[in-house]
Motif scaffolding. Structure first.
Motif, short mmCIF file in Angstrom:
data_model
loop_
_atom_site.label_atom_id
_atom_site.label_comp_id
_atom_site.label_asym_id
_atom_site.label_seq_id
_atom_site.Cartn_x
_atom_site.Cartn_y
_atom_site.Cartn_z
N UNK A 58 16.85 6.21 -45.44
CA UNK A 58 17.55 5.21 -46.25
C UNK A 58 17.29 5.33 -47.74
N UNK A 59 16.61 6.37 -48.16
CA UNK A 59 16.31 6.54 -49.58
C UNK A 59 17.17 7.67 -50.15
N UNK A 60 17.75 7.40 -51.31
CA UNK A 60 18.62 8.37 -52.00
C UNK A 60 17.92 8.91 -53.23
N UNK A 61 17.94 10.23 -53.39
CA UNK A 61 17.39 10.91 -54.56
C UNK A 61 18.53 11.60 -55.29
N UNK A 62 18.59 11.44 -56.60
CA UNK A 62 19.49 12.21 -57.45
C UNK A 62 18.62 13.14 -58.29
N UNK A 63 18.85 14.44 -58.16
CA UNK A 63 17.95 15.45 -58.71
C UNK A 63 18.66 16.31 -59.75
N UNK A 64 17.99 16.49 -60.88
CA UNK A 64 18.49 17.44 -61.90
C UNK A 64 17.88 18.79 -61.57
N UNK A 65 18.75 19.74 -61.19
CA UNK A 65 18.27 21.03 -60.70
C UNK A 65 18.17 22.09 -61.76
N UNK A 66 18.84 21.89 -62.91
CA UNK A 66 18.97 22.98 -63.85
C UNK A 66 19.95 24.00 -63.32
#
Length: 577
Positions: free
Chosen positions: A125-133
């Motif tokens: 139920x947890x959402x992560x938004x990730x900056x990957x480069x």
């Protein structure tokens, strides 16, 4: 002819593809995290949503790179470094250990949003938004989480997009849940929920970037959508599903559903009645009681008729469906209140579907003889045991002989486009019996394509939301693929190359099938039945994997086919540059 040609020239090239191109990397310390369905997740929708989940993720911006989540919560990346070499698994991110202890936990899901961003769900139920480069360069940069929030019940990510408007960076994420529905009393007790979430950077000038949820929209339906994708700018949503979806909540507030307007049907008695034979038509028009022949207005030509009362507008006027013979036609007054007209058809021919073109105020009366004749003709179509014509070679239709792929869904299988502002469908296309086959990212800057079965073929359609008049464009065809895939009873995944040079199917265990587009043949080849020369042949190849574990992931690029099991990643070299 196309199907026979395709099948008769299949090539089972098992030895070539397994002996030469079977490259695999044994992932001993990084087994894929497979989350199996629990006893409470027993419905068909649970199986479609989670049991058939594709654990392998292909980077459409950098095609030589694939990702999966292992049992330790690590997002691992594997990249083809040379033509036949595969690099070691590289950890780019790791989710928290606590997430694996959720009782109703689902499989972790990943969506590569753009060339520099990704969305990740830990399954709890947890959402992560990730900056990957830039993921394609040689640097081994770890992904940076800029958003991390618990959104409630567990979900999987279906699609995500990233866009910048007026200097504000936003990410649109589409989530899928299968939830208990107390209002669902007749079915399984579950409903399908889609949540469309907008996360935006709210930082002002000189402030640290902070991403927060700006909008949450919930749709509900009763079937897991085959296709679900957001528009590149987040202006709309497209769904292909067997049962309809509607928006129910926005930011936690219920959406007022418009009450269906009652249909106002004006019940009026017909102005005239008519019946016909193959030779003539009998028409009876209601007239004022006490009418005489002097008060009748009647005019008939070969193609037009006018009937009425003198001094008043005509009761019936217009063009006849077909030509008649005015000299052989006649009319009489019956019971001083109706006009009976006999129209002689110009020649014997088919029955007329209507008397006067576009006039719906009459009622067609079928004679008993005509009804009995039609019933007799339809007998062999409405019974599985009776044959209306026993002399014919073909037996009557038997529904038990139909393939599962030829059946029609209970509800209308449709492709729908929803507008972001009004939350209402702007276009709905009834797909009928056009079976959904697979989804593929042909161009990462556009919406994913969907492939549908059309008769024996498979057609690939590209959504064009910026073209309301032509919202879905046909861009590729795989001849006979619709027919061939129907015979694969153990099929689990299907896909194709982004350049449409080949399509591929895989079974639950061991085998993968590759269907190439037709290519010219070097030798002279003739069709034995028709005697004509065949210029192109579409080949089939079969790959048998050296593994007895279920296939969990399946992806294709223009050159390679990636197949993932719990402990192996197989890379099949399919095309050369």
């Amino acid at each position: 002819v196309r199907v026979n040609c395709f099948l008769s020239n299949n090539i089972n090239n098992r030895n070539l593809i397994t002996a030469v191109f079977n490259l695999f990397f044994f992932i001993s310390a990084a087994a894929v995290e497979e989350v199996k369905l629990k006893d409470t997740q027993y419905t068909l929708e649970h199986m479609r949503a989670f049991g058939m989940y594709n654990y392998l993720h292909l980077d459409p911006w950098y095609e030589d790179s694939v990702y999966f989540v292992d049992c330790k919560g690590r997002v691992l990346n594997l990249t083809v470094t040379l033509d036949t070499a595969l690099g070691k698994p590289r950890e780019v991110y790791r989710v928290t250990v606590e997430s694996s202890q959720c009782e109703d936990r689902l499989c972790a899901s990943l969506s590569l949003t753009s060339a520099t961003w990704a969305a990740l769900s830990d399954g709890s139920g947890r959402l992560y938004l990730l900056r990957t480069g830039k993921r394609g360069d040689s640097s081994h940069m770890k992904w940076e989480p800029l958003f991390n929030e618990d959104l409630g019940e567990p979900f999987t990510i279906l699609h995500s997009v990233s866009h910048v408007q007026a200097g504000v960076h936003s990410m649109e994420v589409l989530l899928l849940r299968v939830q208990k529905d107390p209002e669902e009393t007749k079915g399984s007790g579950y409903s399908v929920s889609l949540e469309w979430i907008t996360v935006a950077n709210t930082a002002g000038q000189g402030q640290e970037k902070k991403y927060e949820v700006k909008k949450r929209r919930v749709l509900r339906g009763k079937s897991v959508p085959h296709y679900a994708a957001l528009e590149p700018k987040g202006k709309g949503l497209m769904l292909a599903s067997e049962k309809p979806f509607v928006f129910t909540h926005v930011d936690g507030r219920p959406v007022e559903q418009p009450e269906p307007e009652p249909m106002e049907v004006e019940k009026t008695d017909p102005i005239y009645f008519w019946q016909q034979t193959t030779e003539d038509i009998t028409l009876c028009v209601r007239m004022p009681e006490g009418i005489t022949k002097e008060g009748v207005q009647f005019r008939l030509t070969a193609d037009n008729v006018t009937i009425g009362v003198q001094g008043f507008p005509p009761l019936l006027e217009g063009q006849l469906f077909a030509s008649v013979d005015p000299e052989a036609s006649a009319w009489i007054i019956k019971d001083h209140k109706s006009l009976e007209v006999t129209l002689q058809k110009r020649g014997e021919g088919p029955m007329w579907p209507e008397l006067v073109m576009g006039d719906k105020r009459g009622e067609y009366v079928m004679s008993d003889e005509q009804a009995a004749l039609i019933h007799e003709r339809l007998t062999h179509l409405t019974s599985e045991d009776l044959n209306g014509n026993p002399d014919r070679d073909k037996p009557p239709c038997n529904s038990q002989e139909l393939e599962d792929c030829d059946g029609f869904p209970e509800d209308s299988f449709s492709l729908t486009h929803f507008d972001e502002q009004s939350l209402k469908p702007t276009q709905v296309v009834n797909l009928g019996s056009h079976q959904y086959l697979f989804t593929v990212d042909a161009n990462p800057s556009e919406m994913p394509c969907l492939c549908l079965r059309h008769d024996v073929d498979a057609l690939v359609w590209q959504p064009r939301p910026d073209q309301p008049g032509n919202m879905w464009e046909h861009i590729a065809t795989f001849n006979a693929l619709g027919y061939v895939q129907a015979s694969k009873r153990d099929k689990k995944f299907a896909t194709c190359a982004p350049n449409f040079s080949y399509a591929s199917l895989c079974e639950c265990l061991r085998r993968a099938f590759i269907y190439r587009q037709p290519s010219p043949v070097e030798t002279v080849l003739f069709n034995r039945k028709q005697g004509r020369q065949v210029g192109q042949v579409a080949k089939q190849q079969v790959a048998s994997l050296d593994s007895d574990k279920p296939i969990l992931g399946f992806r294709a690029t223009n050159e390679r086919l990636y197949i993932l099991t719990s402990s192996n990643l197989f890379v099949l070299k399919v095309n050369n540059n």
